[in-house]
Enzyme design. Structure first.
Site, PDB file in Angstrom:
ATOM      1  N   ALA A 154       0.624  -0.664  -0.571  1.00 11.51           N
ATOM      2  CA  ALA A 154      -0.053  -0.188  -0.005  1.00 11.51           C
ATOM      3  C   ALA A 154       1.049   1.223   0.096  1.00 11.51           C
ATOM      4  O   ALA A 154       0.683   2.065  -1.161  1.00 11.51           O
ATOM      5  CB  ALA A 154      -1.422  -0.050   1.724  1.00 11.51           C
ATOM      6  N   TYR A 155       2.174   0.675   0.786  1.00 11.87           N
ATOM      7  CA  TYR A 155       2.739   2.113   0.617  1.00 11.87           C
ATOM      8  C   TYR A 155       3.237   2.859  -0.075  1.00 11.87           C
ATOM      9  O   TYR A 155       3.348   3.722  -0.749  1.00 11.87           O
ATOM     10  CB  TYR A 155       3.314   1.861   2.412  1.00 11.87           C
ATOM     11  CG  TYR A 155       4.652   3.219   2.308  1.00 11.87           C
ATOM     12  CD1 TYR A 155       4.411   4.447   2.895  1.00 11.87           C
ATOM     13  CD2 TYR A 155       6.260   2.452   2.039  1.00 11.87           C
ATOM     14  CE1 TYR A 155       4.810   5.857   3.182  1.00 11.87           C
ATOM     15  CE2 TYR A 155       6.952   3.761   1.799  1.00 11.87           C
ATOM     16  CZ  TYR A 155       6.289   5.374   2.298  1.00 11.87           C
ATOM     17  OH  TYR A 155       7.089   6.477   2.426  1.00 11.87           O
ATOM     18  N   ALA A 156       3.906   1.000  -0.934  1.00 13.20           N
ATOM     19  CA  ALA A 156       4.986   1.472  -1.886  1.00 13.20           C
ATOM     20  C   ALA A 156       3.721   1.770  -3.655  1.00 13.20           C
ATOM     21  O   ALA A 156       3.809   2.799  -4.606  1.00 13.20           O
ATOM     22  CB  ALA A 156       5.465   0.373  -2.915  1.00 13.20           C
ATOM     23  N   SER A 158       1.411   4.313  -2.791  1.00 14.92           N
ATOM     24  CA  SER A 158       0.990   5.971  -2.926  1.00 14.92           C
ATOM     25  C   SER A 158       2.178   5.689  -3.488  1.00 14.92           C
ATOM     26  O   SER A 158       2.150   7.256  -4.270  1.00 14.92           O
ATOM     27  CB  SER A 158       0.834   6.115  -1.350  1.00 14.92           C
ATOM     28  OG  SER A 158       1.897   5.833  -1.064  1.00 14.92           O
TER      29      SER A 158
END
Length: 246
Positions: A154-156, A158
């Protein structure tokens, strides 16, 4: 009162702590006037301002939700009113929530993407309208997009959006002499990165780069200072600042 000066002026989002504070202090050491942005912790932002001024620099604190276009327009207004314009925008503000894709909480996904994607878009939009010719816009990505650690989907994702915005905006500002780049840190010893990791994980990450240590906020700030100052021929790039881990 507006200050009349030939010094460059920088607005640093998320400038109250971690990498953002290191960036704000580094740019101030280079002679730039700095607006230290905060979302919720005004006290920490004021501490950063005090540290800059104690070292002989000039700074103010400005607040606002990076994903709220009206609040960020007001933060840009305050910066321009205090220092006469804006030359550099560094967008360090961000959230990192980790977990496997299969079980990831979608509310956390929305909250993180609101800050990392919409927030970067809103700040970049204001920067594209306001930064003076000859200026620089520096967004923040992540080396995890290449490292592909489990739990970072999820972070990557974004930050993949940040990469796309950065590369396209650099081309859209053709003719303005404004550089647009992103810095992609690797494992860096900040509270955001270290929270939730045990010592064994931290030790393993520290050994991964050929330099055999974690990065520091100052390491990243020096890269930003290059892009915000002398690095005028670097444009439309994602710079991986990670000690050679990839």
């Amino acid at each position: 009162m507006t200050e009349t000066t030939h010094a460059r002026v920088a607005l640093v989002t998320g400038g109250s702590g971690g990498i953002g504070r290191a960036v704000a202090e580094c740019l101030a050491q280079d002679g730039q006037r700095v607006a230290v942005h905060y979302a919720g912790n005004q006290t920490r932002a004021e501490e950063t301002v005090q540290a800059i001024e104690a070292a002989g620099g000039r700074a103010i604190a400005v607040g606002g939700d990076v994903a709220d276009e009206n609040e960020m327009a007001a933060a840009f207004d305050q910066t321009e009113q205090a220092f006469g314009g804006i030359d550099v925008v560094v967008n360090t503000a961000g959230l990192m929530v980790l977990g496997p894709l299969a079980t990831f909480d979608l509310d956390d996904l929305d909250r993180m993407h609101r800050t990392n994607i919409r927030g970067t878009f809103v700040v970049s939009q204001q920067a594209a309208r306001r930064v003076r010719n000859g200026g620089a816009i520096v967004n923040f990505s992540t080396s995890v997009s290449k490292l592909q650690f489990p739990g970072y989907a999820a972070y990557a994702a974004s930050k993949g959006a940040v990469n796309a915005m950065t590369l396209i905006l650099a081309r859209e500002l053709r003719g303005r002499d404004i550089t647009v780049n992103a810095v992609a840190p690797g494992p860096t010893a900040t509270k955001l990165f270290l929270d939730g990791k045990d010592q064994a994980d931290i030790d393993n990450l520290a050994k991964a780069p050929p330099l055999e240590r974690l990065g520091t906020p100052d390491d990243i700030a020096e890269v930003v200072a290059f892009l915000a100052g002398p690095g005028r021929w670097v444009n439309g790039q994602i710079l991986y600042a990670n000690g050679g881990i990839i």
